[in-house]
Design a protein around this motif. Sequence first.
Motif, PDB file in Angstrom:
ATOM      1  N   VAL A   1       1.361  -0.518  -0.169  1.00  0.00           N
ATOM      2  CA  VAL A   1      -0.073  -0.111   0.180  1.00  0.00           C
ATOM      3  C   VAL A   1       0.992   1.421   0.053  1.00  0.00           C
ATOM      4  O   VAL A   1       1.723   1.556   0.247  1.00  0.00           O
ATOM      5  N   ARG A   2       0.784   1.773  -1.429  1.00  0.00           N
ATOM      6  CA  ARG A   2       2.179   3.278  -1.811  1.00  0.00           C
ATOM      7  C   ARG A   2       0.818   4.439  -0.465  1.00  0.00           C
ATOM      8  O   ARG A   2      -0.498   4.589  -1.182  1.00  0.00           O
ATOM      9  N   GLN A   3       1.780   5.324   0.370  1.00  0.00           N
ATOM     10  CA  GLN A   3       1.340   5.995   1.150  1.00  0.00           C
ATOM     11  C   GLN A   3       1.595   7.689  -0.016  1.00  0.00           C
ATOM     12  O   GLN A   3       2.657   7.615  -0.484  1.00  0.00           O
ATOM     13  N   ASP A   4       0.839   8.501  -0.354  1.00  0.00           N
ATOM     14  CA  ASP A   4       0.990   9.888  -0.976  1.00  0.00           C
ATOM     15  C   ASP A   4       1.788  10.993   0.207  1.00  0.00           C
ATOM     16  O   ASP A   4       1.515  11.503   0.507  1.00  0.00           O
ATOM     17  N   THR A   5       3.179  10.175   0.184  1.00  0.00           N
ATOM     18  CA  THR A   5       3.863  11.550   0.998  1.00  0.00           C
ATOM     19  C   THR A   5       4.133  12.805   0.832  1.00  0.00           C
ATOM     20  O   THR A   5       4.537  13.481   1.573  1.00  0.00           O
ATOM     21  N   GLN A   6       4.474  13.011  -1.075  1.00  0.00           N
ATOM     22  CA  GLN A   6       3.953  14.298  -1.643  1.00  0.00           C
ATOM     23  C   GLN A   6       2.718  14.873  -0.569  1.00  0.00           C
ATOM     24  O   GLN A   6       2.992  16.503  -0.018  1.00  0.00           O
ATOM     25  N   GLN A   7       2.121  14.770  -1.008  1.00  0.00           N
ATOM     26  CA  GLN A   7       0.182  15.512  -0.770  1.00  0.00           C
ATOM     27  C   GLN A   7       0.785  15.604   0.825  1.00  0.00           C
ATOM     28  O   GLN A   7       0.349  16.515   1.788  1.00  0.00           O
ATOM     29  N   LEU A   8       0.624  14.405   1.940  1.00  0.00           N
ATOM     30  CA  LEU A   8       0.573  14.553   3.244  1.00  0.00           C
ATOM     31  C   LEU A   8       2.085  15.507   3.538  1.00  0.00           C
ATOM     32  O   LEU A   8       1.352  16.547   4.955  1.00  0.00           O
ATOM     33  N   ALA A   9       2.457  15.776   2.880  1.00  0.00           N
ATOM     34  CA  ALA A   9       3.757  16.357   3.203  1.00  0.00           C
ATOM     35  C   ALA A   9       2.986  17.949   3.650  1.00  0.00           C
ATOM     36  O   ALA A   9       3.556  18.683   3.817  1.00  0.00           O
ATOM     37  N   GLU A  10       2.959  18.323   1.929  1.00  0.00           N
ATOM     38  CA  GLU A  10       2.011  19.719   1.432  1.00  0.00           C
ATOM     39  C   GLU A  10       1.271  20.096   2.289  1.00  0.00           C
ATOM     40  O   GLU A  10       0.951  21.232   2.247  1.00  0.00           O
ATOM     41  N   ARG A  11       0.258  19.196   2.162  1.00  0.00           N
ATOM     42  CA  ARG A  11      -1.537  19.618   2.842  1.00  0.00           C
ATOM     43  C   ARG A  11      -0.521  20.114   4.634  1.00  0.00           C
ATOM     44  O   ARG A  11      -1.625  21.086   5.084  1.00  0.00           O
ATOM     45  N   GLY A  12       0.437  19.100   5.183  1.00  0.00           N
ATOM     46  CA  GLY A  12       0.880  18.947   6.208  1.00  0.00           C
ATOM     47  C   GLY A  12       1.134  20.180   6.886  1.00  0.00           C
ATOM     48  O   GLY A  12       0.908  21.380   7.772  1.00  0.00           O
ATOM     49  N   VAL A  13       2.874  21.211   5.732  1.00  0.00           N
ATOM     50  CA  VAL A  13       2.995  22.255   5.299  1.00  0.00           C
ATOM     51  C   VAL A  13       2.069  23.462   5.323  1.00  0.00           C
ATOM     52  O   VAL A  13       2.031  24.387   6.071  1.00  0.00           O
ATOM     53  N   ASP A  14       1.306  23.439   4.729  1.00  0.00           N
ATOM     54  CA  ASP A  14       0.214  24.463   4.319  1.00  0.00           C
ATOM     55  C   ASP A  14      -0.631  24.372   5.811  1.00  0.00           C
ATOM     56  O   ASP A  14      -0.915  25.769   5.544  1.00  0.00           O
ATOM     57  N   ALA A  15      -0.933  24.076   6.068  1.00  0.00           N
ATOM     58  CA  ALA A  15      -1.684  24.135   7.148  1.00  0.00           C
ATOM     59  C   ALA A  15      -1.517  24.795   8.270  1.00  0.00           C
ATOM     60  O   ALA A  15      -1.568  25.559   9.090  1.00  0.00           O
ATOM     61  N   LEU A  16       0.046  23.521   8.368  1.00  0.00           N
ATOM     62  CA  LEU A  16       0.737  24.749   9.928  1.00  0.00           C
ATOM     63  C   LEU A  16       1.095  25.981   9.827  1.00  0.00           C
ATOM     64  O   LEU A  16       1.118  26.954  10.172  1.00  0.00           O
ATOM     65  N   LEU A  17       1.627  26.810   8.154  1.00  0.00           N
ATOM     66  CA  LEU A  17       2.137  28.281   7.675  1.00  0.00           C
ATOM     67  C   LEU A  17       0.358  28.674   8.583  1.00  0.00           C
ATOM     68  O   LEU A  17       0.504  29.974   8.503  1.00  0.00           O
ATOM     69  N   ARG A  18      -0.803  28.146   7.574  1.00  0.00           N
ATOM     70  CA  ARG A  18      -1.821  29.091   8.196  1.00  0.00           C
ATOM     71  C   ARG A  18      -2.287  29.076   8.766  1.00  0.00           C
ATOM     72  O   ARG A  18      -2.189  30.273   9.413  1.00  0.00           O
ATOM     73  N   SER A  19      -1.755  27.977   9.758  1.00  0.00           N
ATOM     74  CA  SER A  19      -2.310  28.548  11.883  1.00  0.00           C
ATOM     75  C   SER A  19      -1.186  28.804  11.749  1.00  0.00           C
ATOM     76  O   SER A  19      -1.862  30.012  13.252  1.00  0.00           O
ATOM     77  N   ILE A  20       0.138  29.074  11.104  1.00  0.00           N
ATOM     78  CA  ILE A  20       1.378  30.028  12.439  1.00  0.00           C
ATOM     79  C   ILE A  20       1.097  31.684  11.939  1.00  0.00           C
ATOM     80  O   ILE A  20       1.226  32.419  12.303  1.00  0.00           O
ATOM     81  N   GLN A  21       0.733  32.022  10.187  1.00  0.00           N
ATOM     82  CA  GLN A  21       0.290  33.005   9.733  1.00  0.00           C
ATOM     83  C   GLN A  21      -1.105  33.109  10.222  1.00  0.00           C
ATOM     84  O   GLN A  21      -0.957  34.986  10.089  1.00  0.00           O
ATOM     85  N   ARG A  22      -1.683  32.935   9.911  1.00  0.00           N
ATOM     86  CA  ARG A  22      -2.964  34.174  10.122  1.00  0.00           C
ATOM     87  C   ARG A  22      -4.483  33.153  10.943  1.00  0.00           C
ATOM     88  O   ARG A  22      -5.287  33.147  11.520  1.00  0.00           O
ATOM     89  N   ARG A  23      -3.558  31.832  11.537  1.00  0.00           N
ATOM     90  CA  ARG A  23      -4.548  31.614  13.190  1.00  0.00           C
ATOM     91  C   ARG A  23      -6.019  30.559  12.587  1.00  0.00           C
ATOM     92  O   ARG A  23      -6.517  31.348  13.252  1.00  0.00           O
ATOM     93  N   SER A  24      -5.092  30.569  11.636  1.00  0.00           N
ATOM     94  CA  SER A  24      -6.857  29.490  10.683  1.00  0.00           C
ATOM     95  C   SER A  24      -6.445  28.319  12.147  1.00  0.00           C
ATOM     96  O   SER A  24      -5.913  27.694  12.444  1.00  0.00           O
ATOM     97  N   PRO A  25      -8.391  27.963  11.678  1.00  0.00           N
ATOM     98  CA  PRO A  25      -8.891  26.977  12.472  1.00  0.00           C
ATOM     99  C   PRO A  25      -7.785  25.800  12.584  1.00  0.00           C
ATOM    100  O   PRO A  25      -7.661  25.375  11.074  1.00  0.00           O
ATOM    101  N   PRO A  26      -8.220  24.478  13.123  1.00  0.00           N
ATOM    102  CA  PRO A  26      -7.343  23.409  12.377  1.00  0.00           C
ATOM    103  C   PRO A  26      -7.908  22.845  11.553  1.00  0.00           C
ATOM    104  O   PRO A  26      -9.489  22.715  11.609  1.00  0.00           O
ATOM    105  N   VAL A  27      -7.570  21.636  10.708  1.00  0.00           N
ATOM    106  CA  VAL A  27      -7.606  21.109   9.612  1.00  0.00           C
ATOM    107  C   VAL A  27      -7.807  19.379   9.267  1.00  0.00           C
ATOM    108  O   VAL A  27      -6.259  19.204  10.048  1.00  0.00           O
ATOM    109  N   HIS A  28      -8.453  18.071   9.192  1.00  0.00           N
ATOM    110  CA  HIS A  28      -8.325  17.181   9.043  1.00  0.00           C
ATOM    111  C   HIS A  28      -8.687  16.479   7.598  1.00  0.00           C
ATOM    112  O   HIS A  28      -9.583  17.025   7.741  1.00  0.00           O
ATOM    113  N   GLY A  29      -7.909  15.975   6.779  1.00  0.00           N
ATOM    114  CA  GLY A  29      -7.950  15.231   6.017  1.00  0.00           C
ATOM    115  C   GLY A  29      -7.449  14.004   5.688  1.00  0.00           C
ATOM    116  O   GLY A  29      -6.512  13.524   6.652  1.00  0.00           O
TER     117      GLY A  29
END
Length: 335
Positions: A291-319
């Motif tokens: 079973v191949r996990q899509d590590t690129q998407q995991l990394a991209e979505r994780g970094v995007d959610a973290l930076l949005r939360s740091i810079q804009r105090r965006s609410p948590p995202v789960h996906g």
Amino acid sequence: MTIKDIARLSGCGVATVSRVLNDHPDVSDETRQKVMAVVEEHGFQPNANAKHLKQQTSTSIVIIVKGIMNMLFADLVEKLQALLREAGQDAAVYYLDEDANEVAYACQLCRERKPIGIIFLGGDLELFQAGFSPITVPCVLLTNTARELGFQNLSSFTIDDSLAAQQVIELLYSRGHRSIGLLGGNWSCTQISHRRLTGCRNACLRLDLPFDVDRQCEPCRYSMPEAYAATKVLLKRCPDLTAIFAISDVMALGAIRALYDLGKRVPEDISVVGYDGIVIGQYSMPRLTTVRQDTQQLAERGVDALLRSIQRRSPPVHGLVPFHLIQGESVAQLS
């Protein structure tokens, strides 16, 4: 004497010496002993005021990796660091044993290092439930879901582990396998491996296959040596198995070696399926079905959610991110 002097005398880098002096876990015992021998010989005393100042002004993002033998996480760390560099962010990586308390360690880092955000690779939800509240900086958990925990500073991204495990059992069933063993993991309901176990159980019930956890399942840590030993235990208890589903590729590779040493051929005598889709599995003999996990998407979505939360105090995202069942050469068709 300075840290540079210790680095020169011990033959280590300045950054490595700094990690040893600050008691970081991501240093080998041999290196730690080499550095501390120089420290003790020369009576070196760190500058506490400078250390305190550095800790108070730290602005880096912390990546906490749970499991030093998990090759999937090595791939994720590389991708996370590249994405964070592109965003102009520094990242400090800390490796913990898979049985360590990653949340307690994160709390310690928050007190000492003052990070602006934390990315967890792997995690036990029970530990998050019990100890995450003191952490106030934005955080992201990758490869497990924190949706049900309800923390306003914790996002999470993972694959559908239960569905992926079901598809593995369905593949083995379609190839004629009726006696399937499950290798690896921790069956606690807050662990990632529990969702894979649940998926296996559900698929076996639907397909009317036997699934006796005590007989057909053998837990072990995420390492080749542990999986090697566990495979021998599992085969001794269940010599009639025609297939083994290992819940990581690292475990699958350890299992294949154990089977070879037991005089078994893969897949002619027994089939093996892995999980994660790490590169080494596509160069093993035989090439691994996994079973191949899509590590690129995991990394991209994780970094995007973290930076949005740091810079804009965006609410948590789960996906959920996609997974793919890759059919290699390690599963045989039974007549």
